[in-house]
Design an enzyme around this catalytic site. Structure first.
Site, PDB file in Angstrom:
ATOM      1  CB  VAL A 200      -0.990   0.019   1.189  1.00 54.91           C
ATOM      2  CG1 VAL A 200      -2.056  -1.046   1.012  1.00 54.91           C
ATOM      3  CG2 VAL A 200      -0.291  -0.150   2.505  1.00 54.91           C
ATOM      4  CB  SER A 201       0.881   4.194  -2.174  1.00 54.31           C
ATOM      5  OG  SER A 201       0.907   3.360  -3.306  1.00 54.31           O
ATOM      6  CB  THR A 202      -0.691   6.443   2.014  1.00 53.99           C
ATOM      7  OG1 THR A 202      -1.981   5.841   1.975  1.00 53.99           O
ATOM      8  CG2 THR A 202      -0.466   7.251   0.744  1.00 53.99           C
TER       9      THR A 202
ATOM     10  CD  GLN B 103      -3.235   3.622  -0.177  1.00 51.82           C
ATOM     11  OE1 GLN B 103      -2.162   3.063  -0.287  1.00 51.82           O
ATOM     12  NE2 GLN B 103      -3.859   4.182  -1.194  1.00 51.82           N
TER      13      GLN B 103
END
Length: 187
Positions: free
Chosen positions: A9-11, A14
């Site tokens: 997940v990018s952040t 998330q």
């Protein structure tokens, strides 16, 4: 042969639950997950651990192709590395696997289209920012000055003896922001 899952997940805010559920359903006994890490980075902590863990005959499974990488060159280099080590690859959503020549061809085409889509998005963003700048608007948050309403209100509340944490609750700002506002007070 072991099925090894990789999720990303990018952040940090998330959630990877959807990916984990799909990977477990696909038979993954071990899942490596990177949180808050961009897929454009070639080196990621959990991805690196997974690569060290892999053995000949294993299969790496991802929920979607872009979870493994968002840069076509890096993604294809990673897949080549896996294949060179005798490790297979499968992307669940796209139904791509490297066990056959057609899957390899589809992988190349799909990653190229994904890269094209990202490049076009970046190009449109730059064009939008240039158009906004031509009309006198700047990207990003506006600058806060000592004349702003919240800054004045924070200073008024401080003069009444309130603590920064209480001021923040009243004006809807964090305590750190209140301290910045109070530091702007020239009066």
């Amino acid at each position: 042969m072991a099925c090894i899952g990789y999720a990303r997940v990018s952040t940090l805010d998330q959630n990877s639950d959807l990916q984990h559920t799909a990977l477990k359903a696909a038979g993954c006994k071990k899942i490596f997950t990177d949180h808050g890490v961009s897929g454009t980075r070639a080196s990621r902590p959990e991805l690196d651990k997974m690569l060290d863990h892999l053995r000949d005959g294993d299969e790496v499974i991802v929920w979607k192709l872009d979870r493994l990488g968002r840069n076509t060159r890096n993604l294809l280099a990673l897949i080549d590395d896996l294949e060179g080590r005798g490790v297979h690859f499968r992307a669940l959503t796209e139904g791509i696997t490297t066990t056959g020549s057609m899957g390899r061809a589809m992988l190349t085409v799909m990653s190229a289209f994904a890269q094209l889509e990202r490049d076009q998005l970046a190009e449109r963003t730059r064009a939008g920012m240039a158009a906004a700048a031509a009309h006198g608007r700047r990207a990003g948050r506006r600058e806060v000055t000592a004349e702003d309403r919240k800054v004045r209100r924070a200073c008024e509340l401080k003069a009444q003896g309130l603590k920064p944490a209480d001021i923040g609750k009243i004006i809807g700002a964090s305590r750190a922001t209140v301290y910045r506002y109070l530091a702007m007070d020239t009066g």
